[in-house]
Design an enzyme around this catalytic site. Structure first.
Site, PDB file in Angstrom:
ATOM      1  N   SER A  25       0.867  -1.176   0.000  1.00  8.32           N
ATOM      2  CA  SER A  25       0.000   0.000   0.000  1.00  8.32           C
ATOM      3  C   SER A  25       0.902   1.224   0.000  1.00  8.32           C
ATOM      4  O   SER A  25       2.065   1.161   0.410  1.00  8.32           O
ATOM      5  CB  SER A  25      -0.873   0.003   1.262  1.00  8.32           C
ATOM      6  N   TYR A  52      -2.044   0.218  10.703  1.00 11.92           N
ATOM      7  CA  TYR A  52      -2.036  -0.235   9.311  1.00 11.92           C
ATOM      8  C   TYR A  52      -0.748   0.177   8.620  1.00 11.92           C
ATOM      9  O   TYR A  52      -0.139  -0.604   7.878  1.00 11.92           O
ATOM     10  CB  TYR A  52      -3.247   0.349   8.584  1.00 11.92           C
TER      11      TYR A  52
END
Length: 258
Positions: free
Chosen positions: A143, A156
């Site tokens: 990501s 995250y």
């Protein structure tokens, strides 16, 4: 350049987290490119339905229920293969958007287990099969969170930084082996489940993530990128490919038409 067809020795592609979103779209793309895809996820009904869909469209697919954080189950899964050509480590996800000061350690632990340890488990278990193929590819779907931080994303971000470093380190360690290591790092992708899962099913909070953004990335956008990277000639390694929608300049700067 024309897409390279997979060789007979490397035509099997394992896709984790294939029950929805980027994983399901990637499975469809790789099947269309000539791979026999092996779909793994915890939701058996979802991957079985997807396998049937791919077969009905003329592709080859098999569903295998798997929790990537269960190392014994992963090892049992890997034992079924002598060789594979592609491993797409896509299973992962985000939980919550609390600050570091207030974040739930259980959520952090779950994100680390799925995004990092799950990727480690599959990669370790299948790396010998990828080497055996003579033309293997490991894909890590990380990501943009693995390359820059933002408030409320600590857990995250930490997990995706871990996935990025795993890919980067593996590439150094296996150089000279017939296996490529590709990292695909998407930015804002609108799927049916990512934000909804992150916010515990809160539809309003999930919708606000994309509010005013005319065209976030789609799962198909990311899947097409993965297919392109995987099907480059075997000597071409796409080390890192970051993709964002045009409206997103960074993790913290997004143009919204409100």
């Amino acid at each position: 350049m024309a897409t390279a067809a997979p060789s007979a020795a490397s035509r099997i592609a394992v896709v984790t987290g294939a029950s929805s979103g980027i994983g399901a779209a990637t499975a469809r793309q790789l099947a269309a490119a000539g791979y026999r895809v092996v779909l793994t996820a915890r939701r058996k009904d979802r991957i079985e339905a997807l396998a049937e869909e791919i077969v009905a469209a003329g592709g080859a697919a098999t569903a295998y229920q798997l929790d990537v954080t269960d190392r014994a189950a992963v090892d049992e899964f890997a034992s079924a293969f002598r060789t594979i050509g592609v491993l797409v480590n896509n299973a992962g996800g985000a939980l919550g958007a609390d600050s570091v000061a207030t974040g739930d350690p259980a959520d952090w632990r779950t994100m680390y287990e799925t995004n990092v340890i799950g990727t480690l488990n599959l990669t370790q278990a299948l790396l010998p099969r990828l080497v055996e193929s003579g033309d293997g590819t490991v894909v890590v779907v990380s990501s943009t969170a693995g390359h820059g931080t933002y408030e409320g994303g600590g857990g995250y971000v930490a997990a995706k930084h871990g996935a990025h470093v795993l890919a980067e380190t593996l590439r150094l360690e296996i150089v000279g082996q017939p296996v490529r290591v590709i990292e695909i790092a998407p930015g804002m992708v609108r799927t049916d489940e990512f934000a909804l899962t992150r916010f515990g099913g809160d539809q309003d909070r999930a919708a606000k993530v994309y509010e005013g953004v005319a065209e976030p990335l789609t799962a198909d956008d990311v899947a097409e990128t993965i297919r392109w990277a995987v099907t480059r000639p075997h000597h071409v390694n796409v080390d890192l490919l970051v993709l964002r929608p045009r409206a997103q300049a960074s993790n913290t700067k997004v143009h919204r038409e409100l």
